[in-house]
Design a protein around this motif. Structure first.
Motif, PDB file in Angstrom:
ATOM      1  N   THR A  66       0.871  -1.171   0.000  1.00 63.06           N
ATOM      2  CA  THR A  66       0.000   0.000   0.000  1.00 63.06           C
ATOM      3  C   THR A  66       0.906   1.219   0.000  1.00 63.06           C
ATOM      4  O   THR A  66       2.129   1.089   0.127  1.00 63.06           O
ATOM      5  N   ARG A  67       0.314   2.383  -0.146  1.00 66.32           N
ATOM      6  CA  ARG A  67       1.127   3.598  -0.125  1.00 66.32           C
ATOM      7  C   ARG A  67       0.890   4.346   1.183  1.00 66.32           C
ATOM      8  O   ARG A  67      -0.236   4.689   1.517  1.00 66.32           O
ATOM      9  N   LYS A  68       1.960   4.570   1.914  1.00 63.35           N
ATOM     10  CA  LYS A  68       1.925   5.296   3.173  1.00 63.35           C
ATOM     11  C   LYS A  68       3.044   6.332   3.155  1.00 63.35           C
ATOM     12  O   LYS A  68       4.201   5.984   2.893  1.00 63.35           O
ATOM     13  N   SER A  69       2.715   7.562   3.434  1.00 60.78           N
ATOM     14  CA  SER A  69       3.734   8.606   3.438  1.00 60.78           C
ATOM     15  C   SER A  69       4.206   8.896   4.851  1.00 60.78           C
ATOM     16  O   SER A  69       3.493   8.637   5.838  1.00 60.78           O
ATOM     17  N   LEU A  70       5.410   9.451   4.966  1.00 60.63           N
ATOM     18  CA  LEU A  70       5.909   9.860   6.274  1.00 60.63           C
ATOM     19  C   LEU A  70       5.035  10.960   6.861  1.00 60.63           C
ATOM     20  O   LEU A  70       4.839  11.043   8.078  1.00 60.63           O
ATOM     21  N   GLU A  71       4.502  11.810   5.996  1.00 61.06           N
ATOM     22  CA  GLU A  71       3.664  12.918   6.447  1.00 61.06           C
ATOM     23  C   GLU A  71       2.380  12.418   7.105  1.00 61.06           C
ATOM     24  O   GLU A  71       1.792  13.113   7.937  1.00 61.06           O
ATOM     25  N   GLU A  72       1.937  11.221   6.748  1.00 59.04           N
ATOM     26  CA  GLU A  72       0.706  10.663   7.305  1.00 59.04           C
ATOM     27  C   GLU A  72       0.926   9.942   8.638  1.00 59.04           C
ATOM     28  O   GLU A  72      -0.035   9.570   9.307  1.00 59.04           O
ATOM     29  N   PHE A  73       2.184   9.750   9.006  1.00 53.33           N
ATOM     30  CA  PHE A  73       2.458   8.968  10.211  1.00 53.33           C
ATOM     31  C   PHE A  73       2.004   9.727  11.459  1.00 53.33           C
ATOM     32  O   PHE A  73       2.256  10.928  11.606  1.00 53.33           O
ATOM     33  N   ASN A  74       1.362   9.010  12.374  1.00 56.47           N
ATOM     34  CA  ASN A  74       0.820   9.619  13.590  1.00 56.47           C
ATOM     35  C   ASN A  74       1.878   9.581  14.697  1.00 56.47           C
ATOM     36  O   ASN A  74       1.958   8.625  15.469  1.00 56.47           O
ATOM     37  N   PHE A  75       2.678  10.635  14.777  1.00 60.90           N
ATOM     38  CA  PHE A  75       3.713  10.688  15.803  1.00 60.90           C
ATOM     39  C   PHE A  75       3.120  10.839  17.204  1.00 60.90           C
ATOM     40  O   PHE A  75       3.778  10.515  18.187  1.00 60.90           O
TER      41      PHE A  75
ATOM     42  N   LEU B 227      16.047  10.783   8.109  1.00 55.16           N
ATOM     43  CA  LEU B 227      16.061   9.562   7.295  1.00 55.16           C
ATOM     44  C   LEU B 227      15.320   9.786   5.981  1.00 55.16           C
ATOM     45  O   LEU B 227      15.692   9.244   4.933  1.00 55.16           O
ATOM     46  N   GLY B 228      14.276  10.607   6.035  1.00 51.84           N
ATOM     47  CA  GLY B 228      13.500  10.889   4.831  1.00 51.84           C
ATOM     48  C   GLY B 228      14.276  11.640   3.770  1.00 51.84           C
ATOM     49  O   GLY B 228      13.895  11.626   2.588  1.00 51.84           O
TER      50      GLY B 228
ATOM     51  N   ARG C 189      23.898   2.941   4.613  1.00 54.05           N
ATOM     52  CA  ARG C 189      23.507   2.633   5.974  1.00 54.05           C
ATOM     53  C   ARG C 189      22.142   1.944   5.988  1.00 54.05           C
ATOM     54  O   ARG C 189      21.394   2.022   5.007  1.00 54.05           O
ATOM     55  N   ASN C 190      21.832   1.291   7.089  1.00 51.59           N
ATOM     56  CA  ASN C 190      20.576   0.560   7.234  1.00 51.59           C
ATOM     57  C   ASN C 190      19.653   1.260   8.229  1.00 51.59           C
ATOM     58  O   ASN C 190      20.076   2.102   9.012  1.00 51.59           O
ATOM     59  N   VAL C 191      18.396   0.866   8.188  1.00 51.49           N
ATOM     60  CA  VAL C 191      17.411   1.319   9.166  1.00 51.49           C
ATOM     61  C   VAL C 191      16.698   0.080   9.693  1.00 51.49           C
ATOM     62  O   VAL C 191      16.251  -0.766   8.906  1.00 51.49           O
ATOM     63  N   VAL C 192      16.619  -0.046  11.009  1.00 52.49           N
ATOM     64  CA  VAL C 192      15.930  -1.176  11.630  1.00 52.49           C
ATOM     65  C   VAL C 192      14.800  -0.619  12.489  1.00 52.49           C
ATOM     66  O   VAL C 192      15.017   0.265  13.320  1.00 52.49           O
TER      67      VAL C 192
ATOM     68  N   GLY D 231       6.972   4.583   3.958  1.00 50.97           N
ATOM     69  CA  GLY D 231       7.172   6.017   3.793  1.00 50.97           C
ATOM     70  C   GLY D 231       8.594   6.360   3.409  1.00 50.97           C
ATOM     71  O   GLY D 231       8.830   7.197   2.521  1.00 50.97           O
ATOM     72  N   LEU D 232       9.562   5.719   4.061  1.00 52.05           N
ATOM     73  CA  LEU D 232      10.964   5.945   3.714  1.00 52.05           C
ATOM     74  C   LEU D 232      11.279   5.409   2.323  1.00 52.05           C
ATOM     75  O   LEU D 232      12.060   6.013   1.576  1.00 52.05           O
ATOM     76  N   GLY D 233      10.651   4.304   1.966  1.00 53.99           N
ATOM     77  CA  GLY D 233      10.855   3.755   0.634  1.00 53.99           C
ATOM     78  C   GLY D 233      10.329   4.668  -0.451  1.00 53.99           C
ATOM     79  O   GLY D 233      10.965   4.850  -1.501  1.00 53.99           O
ATOM     80  N   ILE D 234       9.177   5.260  -0.217  1.00 54.40           N
ATOM     81  CA  ILE D 234       8.608   6.195  -1.184  1.00 54.40           C
ATOM     82  C   ILE D 234       9.490   7.427  -1.322  1.00 54.40           C
ATOM     83  O   ILE D 234       9.743   7.925  -2.438  1.00 54.40           O
ATOM     84  N   LYS D 235       9.985   7.944  -0.203  1.00 51.05           N
ATOM     85  CA  LYS D 235      10.911   9.080  -0.254  1.00 51.05           C
ATOM     86  C   LYS D 235      12.150   8.721  -1.077  1.00 51.05           C
ATOM     87  O   LYS D 235      12.640   9.534  -1.876  1.00 51.05           O
ATOM     88  N   ALA D 236      12.659   7.517  -0.882  1.00 48.90           N
ATOM     89  CA  ALA D 236      13.840   7.077  -1.623  1.00 48.90           C
ATOM     90  C   ALA D 236      13.548   7.011  -3.124  1.00 48.90           C
ATOM     91  O   ALA D 236      14.366   7.443  -3.950  1.00 48.90           O
ATOM     92  N   ALA D 237      12.382   6.478  -3.473  1.00 45.22           N
ATOM     93  CA  ALA D 237      12.003   6.396  -4.883  1.00 45.22           C
ATOM     94  C   ALA D 237      11.863   7.780  -5.495  1.00 45.22           C
ATOM     95  O   ALA D 237      12.264   8.021  -6.645  1.00 45.22           O
ATOM     96  N   GLN D 238      11.309   8.701  -4.740  1.00 44.35           N
ATOM     97  CA  GLN D 238      11.151  10.073  -5.231  1.00 44.35           C
ATOM     98  C   GLN D 238      12.489  10.774  -5.393  1.00 44.35           C
ATOM     99  O   GLN D 238      12.595  11.726  -6.171  1.00 44.35           O
ATOM    100  N   SER D 239      13.501  10.282  -4.682  1.00 46.81           N
ATOM    101  CA  SER D 239      14.845  10.872  -4.785  1.00 46.81           C
ATOM    102  C   SER D 239      15.680  10.214  -5.874  1.00 46.81           C
ATOM    103  O   SER D 239      16.856  10.551  -6.028  1.00 46.81           O
ATOM    104  N   GLY D 240      15.081   9.258  -6.576  1.00 45.95           N
ATOM    105  CA  GLY D 240      15.780   8.643  -7.702  1.00 45.95           C
ATOM    106  C   GLY D 240      16.360   7.274  -7.447  1.00 45.95           C
ATOM    107  O   GLY D 240      17.029   6.709  -8.318  1.00 45.95           O
ATOM    108  N   HIS D 241      16.102   6.704  -6.267  1.00 42.76           N
ATOM    109  CA  HIS D 241      16.659   5.392  -5.933  1.00 42.76           C
ATOM    110  C   HIS D 241      15.687   4.271  -6.294  1.00 42.76           C
ATOM    111  O   HIS D 241      14.477   4.420  -6.124  1.00 42.76           O
ATOM    112  N   ARG D 242      16.228   3.159  -6.762  1.00 39.61           N
ATOM    113  CA  ARG D 242      15.402   1.976  -6.964  1.00 39.61           C
ATOM    114  C   ARG D 242      15.125   1.343  -5.612  1.00 39.61           C
ATOM    115  O   ARG D 242      15.990   1.279  -4.744  1.00 39.61           O
ATOM    116  N   VAL D 243      13.898   0.865  -5.438  1.00 37.42           N
ATOM    117  CA  VAL D 243      13.459   0.305  -4.157  1.00 37.42           C
ATOM    118  C   VAL D 243      12.738  -1.012  -4.418  1.00 37.42           C
ATOM    119  O   VAL D 243      12.021  -1.152  -5.413  1.00 37.42           O
TER     120      VAL D 243
END
Length: 261
Positions: free
Chosen positions: A71-80, A94-95, A104-107, A122-134
């Motif tokens: 599914t698609r989940k953005s960092l902006e939607e996360f309920n901190f 990280l975003g 580096r890794n994220v756990v 959310g981090l994966g989507i940010k990475a894709a938007q920055s030009g990285h394959r995910v």
């Protein structure tokens, strides 16, 4: 008025360059350039800017679709507010994707329903938007892919191919124990990416219990060592966010796991 012959030339060149947005924006921007007194350089920069922006947007959507997110989940939607101990600044940093350029890794550790997968996506989507394959899949699915490659005698080639992917997300480490062969395959995936490319892993278990998942304390320790050597480890706490409106504080299995820790 726009020069018809010039616009035809632009259309021809745009088609040859496979840059349709140039053809679409040239006439409109030409009129604006005349009315606002743009220089030739300003006009050219505006036309090329539209093309680059459109290409980046299109490329981002292609990378997001091919990543395999459930599914698609953005960092902006996360309920901190539901995770007050989680640092917004750390997640925002990280975003930016800097961790990807440093291999580096994220756990993400914590009970089910606390937002681990949301953050990973959310981090994966940010990475894709920055030009990285995910590439996203559960731990079980990744092991299945590696098993298939191993059976076909293509495991080394598969690991090389996967290493070209800037970010691999492994969801749900620990939900299902691995057999010895599966654990060894997963270890090879982690080792092949060590200091070369990034991983995001989510798990409902603390590192101290990964030996139970992989059936071998030595393999688990070696794997954890490679994962956390260059990593940001975030621990999420509390009961399931998905159950917050049901009147159920947490899942029975989670209560039992917490009591045993």
């Amino acid at each position: 008025m726009a020069d018809t012959d010039s616009l035809k030339d632009i259309e021809h060149y745009a088609q040859a360059l496979k840059a349709p947005r140039i053809r679409e924006s040239a006439a409109r921007l030409a009129e604006q350039a005349r009315s606002d007194g743009w220089s030739h350089e300003d006009y050219l920069a505006a036309v090329l800017s539209r093309e680059v922006t459109a290409r980046e947007s299109s490329g981002s959507q292609t990378r997001i679709r091919s990543a395999g997110f459930p599914t698609r989940k953005s960092l902006e939607e996360f309920n901190f507010d539901y995770q007050p101990s989680l640092s917004r600044e750390t997640v925002a940093h990280l975003g930016t994707g800097v961790f990807l350029t440093q291999a580096r890794n994220v756990v993400l550790l914590g009970p089910p329903g606390t937002g681990k997968t949301h953050l990973a996506i959310g981090l994966g989507i940010k990475a894709a938007q920055s030009g990285h394959r995910v590439a996203f899949a559960t731990a079980v699915d990744w092991v299945g892919k590696l098993k298939a490659a191993h059976s076909a005698g293509k495991l080394p080639a598969e690991l090389v191919k996967l290493r070209r992917i800037g970010l691999i997300i492994v969801d749900e480490v620990g939900y299902i124990p691995f057999e010895q062969d599966a654990a060894n395959l997963f270890f090879q995936l982690v080792s092949s990416r060590y200091e070369h490319a990034s991983l995001i892993l989510t798990s409902n278990l603390p590192f101290g219990r990964w030996g139970d998942v992989f059936g071998d304390q030595v393999v688990a320790a070696a794997m954890i060592d490679r994962i956390v050597h260059h990593a940001e480890v975030l621990t999420l706490k509390g009961s399931s966010y998905r159950l917050k409106d049901t009147g159920i504080d947490t899942l029975p299995s989670v209560r039992a796991d917490n009591a045993a820790q």
